[in-house]
Design an enzyme around this catalytic site. Structure first.
Site, short mmCIF file in Angstrom:
data_model
loop_
_atom_site.label_atom_id
_atom_site.label_comp_id
_atom_site.label_asym_id
_atom_site.label_seq_id
_atom_site.Cartn_x
_atom_site.Cartn_y
_atom_site.Cartn_z
N SER A 95 6.64 1.46 0.24
CA SER A 95 6.29 1.18 -1.16
C SER A 95 7.19 1.93 -2.15
CB SER A 95 4.80 1.47 -1.43
OG SER A 95 4.60 2.80 -1.74
N ALA B 251 10.63 0.32 -2.29
CA ALA B 251 10.60 -1.02 -2.91
C ALA B 251 10.47 -0.91 -4.43
CB ALA B 251 9.45 -1.84 -2.33
N PRO C 290 0.83 -1.21 0.00
CA PRO C 290 0.00 0.00 0.00
C PRO C 290 0.86 1.27 0.00
CG PRO C 290 -0.26 -1.23 2.06
CD PRO C 290 0.61 -2.05 1.18
N VAL C 291 0.38 2.27 -0.73
CA VAL C 291 1.17 3.50 -0.91
C VAL C 291 1.04 4.40 0.33
CG1 VAL C 291 1.35 5.59 -2.35
CG2 VAL C 291 0.87 3.38 -3.40
N ASP D 219 14.44 3.05 5.08
CA ASP D 219 13.58 2.27 4.18
C ASP D 219 14.39 1.59 3.09
OD1 ASP D 219 11.56 3.41 5.64
OD2 ASP D 219 10.32 3.91 3.91
N GLY E 101 3.66 3.54 5.33
CA GLY E 101 4.69 3.08 6.26
C GLY E 101 5.27 1.72 5.92
O1 PMV Z 1 6.74 6.30 6.79
P1 PMV Z 1 7.92 5.42 6.50
O2 PMV Z 1 7.72 4.00 6.76
O3 PMV Z 1 8.58 5.72 5.22
O4 PMV Z 1 9.00 5.70 7.65
C1 PMV Z 1 9.57 6.89 7.86
C2 PMV Z 1 10.44 6.77 9.05
C3 PMV Z 1 10.80 8.11 9.65
O5 PMV Z 1 11.70 7.83 10.72
C4 PMV Z 1 9.57 8.82 10.20
C5 PMV Z 1 11.49 9.01 8.64
C6 PMV Z 1 12.84 8.53 8.20
O6 PMV Z 1 13.30 9.02 7.15
O7 PMV Z 1 13.46 7.71 8.87
#
Ligand code: PMV
Length: 316
Positions: A103, A106, A96-97, A147, A100
């Site tokens: 996506s 990936a 899902p876009v 990520d 968290g």
């Molecule tokens: O929202 P996501 O899963 O892309 O996670 C971001 C994680 C943060 O710590 C909020 C931001 C980051 O760049 O690490």
């Protein structure tokens, strides 16, 4: 034809504080994947076909800052291919876009791998990670890089911004239920809001980030040391309570939301050992640590509390 895929990811502990140099733990989620296929084309140019986002066009017709265009062009630049062959790039994703689960990273990583193998110039994992991080900067502004790192290496990762990657081992597999609020929330906005808080009172927020860092260290120790072992209920409970504590600190950072809090509460009431939001927050996904025998019960409770979707995953 060449093909590549990349898994989703979930942050177990440490989001947001990781932007300020504290450690975070993240793991791949293989139940969701981004898939990319590259085929030779009779039509000149490099074409993308991404039915999930209703996109079918030549990349040159996209804005110069479009995420897909920039990642594709960055691969050609890195491989020193000024005139890429005519290609069609098919993109599909079950991740899902803006929720968290990584996506954007990936999709970028699957594109980078498929394109480089199409032109017979495979890139090293570090090169893939560097290109994917550059793409993340366009999505997020000031991403920590967690990520792209966990998805590129596809292993549990202990991550500190700017430091060499450390993977870690899971002594005993544990089960998570991941639940989607169905609300897509851009990470850039919540990261920006936390920055405003930090700028207004640096010593207060540095202390909060330190507390998060301590939770992360304790969680890594618990996961690596074999506590929680399947028979060690106390060990499981300890890891769960670290999750609860991390969620409370994320609430202080203002990145939770009524929907996330409702899901966290529903998970706990139905027997989860701990629960927290994951990622940027304000929407997106939360996760709950469960005993395997409670997984279905907790997933049902999450659905009843409004979750759009749930994923059961074993971390090992
Ligand atoms: O929202 P996501 O899963 O892309 O996670 C971001 C994680 C943060 O710590 C909020 C931001 C980051 O760049 O690490």
């Amino acid at each position: 034809m060449t093909a590549a895929s990349a898994p989703g990811k979930i942050i177990l502990f440490g989001e947001h504080a990781v932007v300020y140099g504290r450690p975070a733990l993240a793991v791949p989620v293989t139940q969701v994947q981004a898939y990319v296929e590259v085929v030779d084309s009779a039509t000149p140019g490099v074409w993308v076909d991404a039915p999930d986002i209703s996109l079918h066009c030549e990349i040159a017709s996209l804005p110069a800052t479009h995420a897909l265009r920039t990642v594709i062009e960055s691969v050609f630049r890195t491989l020193e291919l000024p005139a890429p062959p005519p290609l069609k790039i098919h993109i599909k994703s079950t991740i899902p876009v803006a929720s968290g689960l990584g996506s954007g990273a990936a999709v970028s990583i699957a594109i980078i791998r498929a394109l480089s193998s199409t032109v017979n110039r495979p890139l090293s994992v570090d090169e893939v990670n560097t290109l994917a991080y550059a793409a993340e900067k366009l999505h997020h502004g000031t991403p920590s890089g967690i990520d792209n790192t966990v998805i590129t290496y596809a292993k549990p990762v202990y991550f500190i911004k700017g430091q060499p990657i450390q993977t870690f081992s899971v002594a005993h597999p544990f089960t998570l239920v991941i639940a989607d609020t169905g609300i897509s929330a851009p990470t850039k906005a919540s990261v920006g809001d936390v920055r405003k808080l930090w700028e207004a009172d640096k010593s207060k927020w540095e202390a909060v980030f330190d507390q998060v860092g301590e939770l992360v260290q304790a969680a890594r120790k618990a996961i690596e040391s074999g506590k929680p072992a399947p028979s060690n209920v106390e060990g499981w409970e300890r890891l769960g309570s670290l999750m609860d504590a991390n969620h409370a600190l994320l609430q202080q950072m203002t990145v939770s939301s009524p929907e996330l809090d409702r899901l966290v509460l529903a998970a706990k009431r139905s027997g989860a050992l701990g629960a927290k939001l994951s990622g940027g927050g304000r929407g997106g996904n939360m996760l709950a640590l469960v005993k395997p025998s409670d997984a279905e019960k907790v997933a049902s409770a999450l659905k009843a509390a409004g979750a759009r979707n749930t994923i059961l995953t074993e971390i090992k």
